[in-house]
Design an enzyme around this catalytic site. Structure first.
Site, PDB file in Angstrom:
ATOM      1  N   SER A  42      36.410  41.140  30.300  1.00  0.00           N
ATOM      2  CA  SER A  42      36.768  41.809  31.281  1.00  0.00           C
ATOM      3  C   SER A  42      37.059  43.031  30.538  1.00  0.00           C
ATOM      4  CB  SER A  42      37.757  41.500  31.965  1.00  0.00           C
ATOM      5  OG  SER A  42      37.851  42.215  33.159  1.00  0.00           O
TER       6      SER A  42
ATOM      7  N   ASP B  18      29.163  39.799  39.553  1.00  0.00           N
ATOM      8  CA  ASP B  18      30.641  39.476  39.059  1.00  0.00           C
ATOM      9  C   ASP B  18      31.624  39.747  40.006  1.00  0.00           C
ATOM     10  OD1 ASP B  18      32.094  40.350  36.027  1.00  0.00           O
ATOM     11  OD2 ASP B  18      32.807  40.843  37.836  1.00  0.00           O
TER      12      ASP B  18
ATOM     13  N   HIS C   9      34.023  35.606  37.153  1.00  0.00           N
ATOM     14  CA  HIS C   9      34.095  36.816  36.277  1.00  0.00           C
ATOM     15  C   HIS C   9      34.502  36.518  35.039  1.00  0.00           C
ATOM     16  CE1 HIS C   9      35.466  41.080  35.170  1.00  0.00           C
ATOM     17  NE2 HIS C   9      36.724  40.534  34.991  1.00  0.00           N
TER      18      HIS C   9
END
Ligand SMILES: *[C@@H]1O[C@H](CO)[C@@H](O)[C@H](O)[C@H]1NC(C)=O
Ligand SMILES: *[C@@H]1O[C@H](CO)[C@@H](O)[C@H](O)[C@H]1NC(C)=O
Ligand SMILES: *[C@@H]1O[C@H](CO)[C@@H](O)[C@H](O)[C@H]1NC(C)=O
Ligand SMILES: *[C@@H]1O[C@H](CO)[C@@H](O)[C@H](O)[C@H]1NC(C)=O
Ligand SMILES: *[C@@H]1O[C@H](CO)[C@@H](O)[C@H](O)[C@H]1NC(C)=O
Length: 403
Positions: free
Chosen positions: A192, A288, A355
């Site tokens: 991330s 995502d 994610h």
């Protein structure tokens, strides 16, 4: 920068023309992949608080010292290093950063001393067959700028520090002394905001290591696209501009990029990846969930909460929401296609409505992990890292799925 983009272009066009047809097919399918955590996946590593870094002004938002967790390698892994950068979004205004400075994403004052090491950081060869005996480092994220900020002046009202780039430098220096200077193998990775930090700091990392070391970077769920919201606005671009301005990030982004365009645009992987010279592996979902939730349908654009259930689970999306999500996927692929092909690059793009998560065994290497060409992410990354085989593959599944 001329380059050939032929294959993927054709591929994206085909997806666009067939996407409505296939969507119907997708709705009929329930792909169930359960994420079962292995019982063995329970390694916790003690923290190192880098008090000495405060002398160089390398501090978290609240002025507390930066921190990391290190688990020493052994055997054949003793001269190999994995550095994992934590994620956790960004802060883009003084008040936003002030809020963050009171929690674990902006301070090391209230941290749990023990850091969870799973997936790519785990120490058993069953879960992590290629990297289990390397020196493994997990870097805490407490600056809110993906380790790019560097403002000398301390915010006068709230005493906030914007020093992400100094934190990166100070921690790298400390582990360099602790043995990374002898590294033969090294990987910078993260998920991330940590995946983005990996891309943005990849060449800097390479420059710190011995010339003959094999140094590569693995960015998980860090390929945030400069996409539009459902109403066609560039919210993410404006947000990245605020982050880069507030944290003084421009001077720490790759200079070949910042001299070619407006510096805050270099916070987008699609613009900066062409200037990254160190081999890079990109793991991402075309759908995502962070990007769907924040780039496509930010909270404030959904006051009636029509997207609330859909954001939680793909099964709860209506037909029209699925079309919007699928169009985002097409946009994602077009953006990815815009990168010049590179032989040293690797990629593993899934269609999972999720994610990232290379720090979780369920995602990295287990019976239920996502697979492409029958390879788990662990196998694809290791084959690419050790140059046994390249890996450039996109899940051909034509819409977001549950995995
Ligand atoms: C963790 O490290 C600190 C020093 O950094 C030490 O005081 C503490 O005893 C260690 N805790 C464990 C559980 O090893
Ligand atoms: C402060 O941060 C928390 C999460 O750490 C978040 O839930 C909350 O909305 C934030 N508040 C403001 C005013 O941004
Ligand atoms: C992993 O580390 C833990 C904690 O140090 C240790 O108890 C365990 O035996 C290690 N596992 C392997 C497979 O080395
Ligand atoms: C969302 O989908 C999940 C999984 O299919 C289901 O269990 C849940 O009830 C749904 N929630 C809502 C509010 O529709
Ligand atoms: C896929 O890989 C698994 C384990 O690596 C193996 O058991 C299986 O036979 C492979 N399937 C195919 C179709 O090659």
């Amino acid at each position: 920068m001329p380059c050939v983009k032929f294959t993927l272009y054709l591929f994206v066009c085909c997806r666009m023309t067939t996407f409505l047809l296939t969507l119907v097919a997708c709705l009929g399918q329930a792909v169930l992949c359960t994420t079962v955590l292995s019982a063995a996946d329970d390694l916790y590593v003690n923290i190192t608080i880098l008090q000495s870094a405060t002398a160089e002004g390398a501090v978290c938002l609240d002025g507390s010292p930066p921190a990391y967790h290190l688990d020493r390698g052994h055997g054949s892994g003793v001269r190999s290093w994995i550095i994992y950068l934590d994620g956790g979004g960004w802060c883009d205004s003084i008040l936003d950063c002030l809020n963050r400075s009171t929690d674990v994403f902006g301070s090391t004052k209230h941290l749990n001393r023990l850091g969870f090491f799973g997936g790519i950081l785990y120490n058993s060869s069953e879960v992590n067959p290629e990297f289990y005996n390397w020196n493994r480092v997990r870097v805490k994220y407490c600056d809110g700028s993906s380790f790019t900020g560097d403002v000398e002046q301390v915010d006068p009202e709230y005493k906030l520090f914007f020093r992400g780039a100094r934190i990166f430098k100070a921690i790298m220096k400390d582990i360099w002394i602790k043995g990374m200077k002898y590294a033969e193998n090294a990987v910078l990775c993260g998920t991330s905001a940590g995946g983005l930090a990996t891309i943005l700091n990849c060449d800097k990392f390479k420059s710190l290591l011995p010339n003959d070391a094999r140094v590569k970077c693995v960015a998980d769920a860090g390929f945030f696209i400069n996409g539009k919201t459902i109403f066609g606005n560039s919210d993410i671009q404006e947000m990245y501009q605020r982050i880069v301005n507030l944290h003084g990030s421009a001077k720490n982004l790759p200079s070949a990029c910042t001299s070619a365009m407006e510096p805050s645009l270099c916070f987008f992987p699609q613009n900066v990846v062409p200037y990254v010279q160190t081999p890079l592996f990109i793991i991402n979902s075309v759908y995502d969930t962070w990007q769907i939730k924040n780039i496509l349908v930010p909270e404030n654009l959904d006051p009636q909460h029509a997207w609330k259930d859909c954001k939680k689970h793909i099964n709860n999306c209506t037909f029209s929401q699925r079309i919007i999500i699928q169009a985002f996927g097409v946009e994602f692929l077009k953006t990815f296609e815009g990168l010049c092909p590179s032989f040293t690059r690797g990629y593993f793009l899934t269609s999972c409505y999720s994610h990232g998560g290379i720090r979780s065994a369920a995602y990295w290497f287990s019976a239920s992990s996502p697979r492409l060409l029958n390879k788990t992410i662990n196998e694809a990354v290791a084959d690419w890292y050790f140059e046994r085989a390249g890996f450039q593959y996109i899940d051909l599944y034509p819409c977001a799925r549950d995995c």
